[in-house]
Design a protein around this motif. Structure first.
Motif, PDB file in Angstrom:
ATOM      1  N   GLN A 117       0.825  -1.211   0.000  1.00  5.85           N
ATOM      2  CA  GLN A 117       0.000   0.000   0.000  1.00  5.85           C
ATOM      3  C   GLN A 117       0.859   1.261   0.000  1.00  5.85           C
ATOM      4  OE1 GLN A 117      -2.637  -0.261   3.322  1.00  5.85           O
ATOM      5  NE2 GLN A 117      -3.895  -1.894   2.432  1.00  5.85           N
ATOM      6  N   THR A 118       1.942   1.227   0.752  1.00  4.38           N
ATOM      7  CA  THR A 118       2.855   2.373   0.761  1.00  4.38           C
ATOM      8  C   THR A 118       3.490   2.582  -0.604  1.00  4.38           C
ATOM      9  OG1 THR A 118       3.307   1.918   3.094  1.00  4.38           O
ATOM     10  CG2 THR A 118       4.831   3.378   1.941  1.00  4.38           C
ATOM     11  N   VAL A 119       3.845   1.483  -1.259  1.00  7.22           N
ATOM     12  CA  VAL A 119       4.439   1.580  -2.600  1.00  7.22           C
ATOM     13  C   VAL A 119       3.441   2.180  -3.581  1.00  7.22           C
ATOM     14  CG1 VAL A 119       5.326   0.220  -4.531  1.00  7.22           C
ATOM     15  CG2 VAL A 119       6.093  -0.259  -2.210  1.00  7.22           C
ATOM     16  N   VAL A 120       2.171   1.761  -3.489  1.00  5.30           N
ATOM     17  CA  VAL A 120       1.151   2.306  -4.386  1.00  5.30           C
ATOM     18  C   VAL A 120       0.941   3.796  -4.129  1.00  5.30           C
ATOM     19  CG1 VAL A 120      -1.305   2.207  -4.948  1.00  5.30           C
ATOM     20  CG2 VAL A 120      -0.002   0.105  -4.699  1.00  5.30           C
ATOM     21  N   ALA A 121       0.947   4.191  -2.865  1.00  5.84           N
ATOM     22  CA  ALA A 121       0.762   5.605  -2.542  1.00  5.84           C
ATOM     23  C   ALA A 121       1.917   6.460  -3.045  1.00  5.84           C
ATOM     24  CB  ALA A 121       0.602   5.771  -1.028  1.00  5.84           C
ATOM     25  N   VAL A 122       3.131   5.925  -2.948  1.00  5.31           N
ATOM     26  CA  VAL A 122       4.287   6.680  -3.432  1.00  5.31           C
ATOM     27  C   VAL A 122       4.307   6.708  -4.952  1.00  5.31           C
ATOM     28  CG1 VAL A 122       6.811   6.758  -3.431  1.00  5.31           C
ATOM     29  CG2 VAL A 122       5.583   6.226  -1.339  1.00  5.31           C
ATOM     30  N   ALA A 123       3.869   5.637  -5.580  1.00  9.14           N
ATOM     31  CA  ALA A 123       3.893   5.574  -7.040  1.00  9.14           C
ATOM     32  C   ALA A 123       2.892   6.528  -7.680  1.00  9.14           C
ATOM     33  CB  ALA A 123       3.606   4.141  -7.505  1.00  9.14           C
ATOM     34  N   ALA A 124       1.911   7.020  -6.914  1.00  5.89           N
ATOM     35  CA  ALA A 124       0.957   7.969  -7.491  1.00  5.89           C
ATOM     36  C   ALA A 124       1.631   9.278  -7.878  1.00  5.89           C
ATOM     37  CB  ALA A 124      -0.174   8.233  -6.492  1.00  5.89           C
ATOM     38  N   GLU A 125       2.694   9.643  -7.173  1.00  6.96           N
ATOM     39  CA  GLU A 125       3.467  10.833  -7.534  1.00  6.96           C
ATOM     40  C   GLU A 125       4.477  10.453  -8.597  1.00  6.96           C
ATOM     41  OE1 GLU A 125       2.842  13.755  -6.451  1.00  6.96           O
ATOM     42  OE2 GLU A 125       1.317  13.148  -4.991  1.00  6.96           O
ATOM     43  N   LYS A 126       4.215  10.873  -9.821  1.00  6.20           N
ATOM     44  CA  LYS A 126       5.046  10.465 -10.947  1.00  6.20           C
ATOM     45  C   LYS A 126       6.320  11.282 -11.086  1.00  6.20           C
ATOM     46  CE  LYS A 126       1.081   8.808 -13.589  1.00  6.20           C
ATOM     47  NZ  LYS A 126       0.339   8.870 -14.870  1.00  6.20           N
ATOM     48  N   ASN A 127       6.526  12.226 -10.217  1.00  6.81           N
ATOM     49  CA  ASN A 127       7.723  13.041 -10.296  1.00  6.81           C
ATOM     50  C   ASN A 127       8.820  12.564  -9.354  1.00  6.81           C
ATOM     51  OD1 ASN A 127       6.414  13.623  -7.979  1.00  6.81           O
ATOM     52  ND2 ASN A 127       6.497  15.850  -8.173  1.00  6.81           N
ATOM     53  N   SER A 128       8.708  11.348  -8.842  1.00  7.36           N
ATOM     54  CA  SER A 128       9.709  10.820  -7.920  1.00  7.36           C
ATOM     55  C   SER A 128      10.146   9.430  -8.380  1.00  7.36           C
ATOM     56  CB  SER A 128       9.136  10.741  -6.495  1.00  7.36           C
ATOM     57  OG  SER A 128       7.992   9.916  -6.489  1.00  7.36           O
ATOM     58  N   THR A 129      11.308   9.038  -7.933  1.00  3.29           N
ATOM     59  CA  THR A 129      11.865   7.719  -8.251  1.00  3.29           C
ATOM     60  C   THR A 129      11.522   6.757  -7.127  1.00  3.29           C
ATOM     61  OG1 THR A 129      13.675   8.786  -9.426  1.00  3.29           O
ATOM     62  CG2 THR A 129      13.960   6.465  -8.824  1.00  3.29           C
ATOM     63  N   LEU A 130      11.006   5.603  -7.495  1.00  2.00           N
ATOM     64  CA  LEU A 130      10.564   4.601  -6.525  1.00  2.00           C
ATOM     65  C   LEU A 130      11.628   3.521  -6.397  1.00  2.00           C
ATOM     66  CD1 LEU A 130       8.352   3.551  -4.660  1.00  2.00           C
ATOM     67  CD2 LEU A 130       7.380   2.352  -6.607  1.00  2.00           C
TER      68      LEU A 130
END
Length: 307
Positions: free
Chosen positions: A223-236
């Motif tokens: 869930q944390t990965v999905v929430a972070v992936a919503a911001e497309k201006n950052s590297t996951l």
């Protein structure tokens, strides 16, 4: 003779018209007429409408009965806690007794204005700065009472007194701004600390709940990965799986004594297998060199016996 009589009648009529015109007065609806006959006050106050006075004998004074709005000029003063301020106000009053307003005071509007300024300076000296800024209703009532006491004898009624503005020095404004900023920062820190305490309690409850179900931690990670992936201006960057970390942790733990004893009792596999005896290599005998005198002989060497 007739002509002189006509001229006299015309002159008398003209004089009568002039007299009536001089004696006729009109009092408006919002006014009252005070009559002075030979300098003495008449008891009857003329109401609105048409009225007559004796020219040269009586004099009519019209008094406005409407509510008058009068600004009080700004007054400089020092409060009880030694702060220099500049305060202005506005006063609402009306005449309730026209005869007293004409007889008892020379100019009732000027008198009310001066009384308001004096009372305002007195109120400033008796009050604190906090009262001037936050408790104006009480100050307005006190100011109204101070002005209304002498104005009653003038036939004037004070309806309302309001303090409009309080001007402070720039140094005092900066000090008050710093004080308010410090107070807001203190409240913000208290609220932030309270939020951190509540969040820590909730996180502790969540950790206790997740410890009973190992898969819940993995789902929370996803869930944390999905929430972070919503911001497309950052590297996951994905971390290692939790199971792999637990496996590595178990692998680094030392082997217990019982497990070592079990390993020693187990049969060890043969490390070296028996190899057949190696045979020496067969080396053929060198052939004799041919002689020039005769034909060459071919000789065969016997094979060596195997040991």
């Amino acid at each position: 003779m007739v002509q002189e009589l006509v001229v006299a009648l015309v002159a008398a009529a003209s004089a009568g018209v002039v007299y009536v015109a001089a004696a006729a007065k009109i009092v408006k609806q919002y006014e009252r007429g005070v009559v002075l006959r030979l300098g003495r006050l008449r008891n009857d106050v003329r109401g609105p409408g048409f009225t007559m006075v004796l020219p040269g004998i009586e004099r009519l004074h019209k008094v406005n009965m409407q509510i008058v709005t009068m600004p009080v000029p700004a007054q400089d003063g020092i409060t009880r806690d030694n702060v220099t301020v500049r305060v202005d106000a506005v006063i609402y009053f009306k005449v309730v007794d026209a005869a007293s307003a004409v007889v008892e005071v020379e100019d009732y509007q000027f008198a009310v204005s001066q009384m308001a300024q004096t009372s305002l300076r007195s109120i400033i000296g008796k009050s604190d700065l906090d009262d001037l800024l936050s408790n104006r209703e009480k100050l307005n009532q006190g100011l109204e009472l101070m002005i209304d006491s002498p104005a009653v004898g003038w036939g004037v009624q004070i309806d309302r007194v309001e303090i409009k503005d309080v001007s402070l020095p720039e140094t005092m404004k900066r000090s008050m701004a710093r004080q308010a900023e410090a107070d807001r920062e203190r409240r913000a820190r208290v609220i932030n600390a309270d939020a951190e305490l509540q969040a820590s309690k909730k996180l502790a409850e969540a950790a206790k709940q997740m410890s009973s179900q190992p898969a819940a931690l993995q789902l929370r990670l996803l869930q944390t990965v999905v929430a972070v992936a919503a911001e497309k201006n950052s590297t996951l960057v994905l971390p290692f799986p939790v199971e792999l970390l637990r496996f590595l942790e178990r692998a680094q733990q030392p082997v217990s004594t019982q497990q070592q004893a079990q390993l020693q009792t187990q049969p060890q596999p043969e490390q070296q297998q028996s190899q057949p005896p190696q045979q020496p290599p067969v080396t053929p005998a060198p052939a004799p060199a041919p002689t020039p005198s005769g034909p060459a002989r071919v000789t065969r060497s016997k094979p060596l016996a195997r040991h």
